[in-house]
Scaffold this active site. Sequence first.
Site, PDB file in Angstrom:
ATOM      1  N   CYS A   1       0.658  -1.433   0.116  1.00 53.16           N
ATOM      2  CA  CYS A   1       0.441  -0.137   0.635  1.00 53.16           C
ATOM      3  C   CYS A   1       0.951   1.114  -0.202  1.00 53.16           C
ATOM      4  O   CYS A   1       0.883   1.958  -0.647  1.00 53.16           O
ATOM      5  CB  CYS A   1      -0.998  -0.111   1.075  1.00 53.16           C
ATOM      6  SG  CYS A   1      -1.574  -1.457   1.912  1.00 53.16           S
TER       7      CYS A   1
HETATM    8  C1  BEZ Z   1       0.792  -4.657   1.961  1.00 49.03           C
HETATM    9  O1  BEZ Z   1       0.271  -3.144   1.654  1.00 49.03           O
HETATM   10  O2  BEZ Z   1       1.998  -4.881   1.812  1.00 49.03           O
HETATM   11  C2  BEZ Z   1      -0.640  -5.937   2.273  1.00 49.03           C
HETATM   12  C3  BEZ Z   1      -1.468  -4.954   3.092  1.00 49.03           C
HETATM   13  C4  BEZ Z   1      -2.415  -5.714   3.774  1.00 49.03           C
HETATM   14  C5  BEZ Z   1      -2.289  -7.298   3.140  1.00 49.03           C
HETATM   15  C6  BEZ Z   1      -1.012  -7.719   2.268  1.00 49.03           C
HETATM   16  C7  BEZ Z   1      -0.181  -6.810   1.880  1.00 49.03           C
END
Ligand code: BEZ
Length: 209
Positions: A45
């Site tokens: 994210c």
């Molecule tokens: C991420 O943004 O890395 C992420 C967020 C939730 C679950 C898996 C990855």
Amino acid sequence: MTLHIGDTAPDFDIDTTQGKIHFHDWIGDSWCFFFSHPADFTPVCTTEMGRTAQLAKEFEARNTKPLGLSTDTVEEHNKWILDVNDTQNTTLEFPIVADPDHKVAQLYEMIHPGESNTAAVRSVFIIDPKKKIRLMMTYPMSVGRNFDEILRVIDALQIGDKYTVATPADWQKGDDVIIPPSISNEDAQKMFPQGWDEIRSYLRLTKLK
Ligand code: BEZ
């Protein structure tokens, strides 16, 4: 409610990092790139938010406003934005919806219980100035989206609207476009005086002037 391409995007009032918005009024005469992400302070994210911020001029050139969303609070978003700016070498200036009660995430079916009961998957909605949903994409939590594709599809939609054309596989701005089969050759002569390459009667390619 299941959302479809062509539906009016559901309207809502919500708090964001830039204050309260009434969604349709906030979109105004622009297009909107509305996208959800699972959570603040997570790696994928962070890169996605950074990329969106880096592409601010590209979105602006397409009269398109980005709007992020996760099920975190404004306070969390604001702290995280500092990290996004720091780690991704950018200045994030678009608003992020705070949706801790899942009000908007439920409205837009961004929560997929097979992935999580509380966090949103990576949904994309491209919404036009008439507030119609023009494109939907859904990515899992573990895969960051391709922002070149997001810009490409906005270009394709806007050029399609302007010239009444469709775009072939892997089309990029400047490539030939397709004259839809719903346009007769007689009408096509008026609309595309530059002519076209007729590969089949249903497959006519033309260059935009
Ligand atoms: C991420 O943004 O890395 C992420 C967020 C939730 C679950 C898996 C990855």
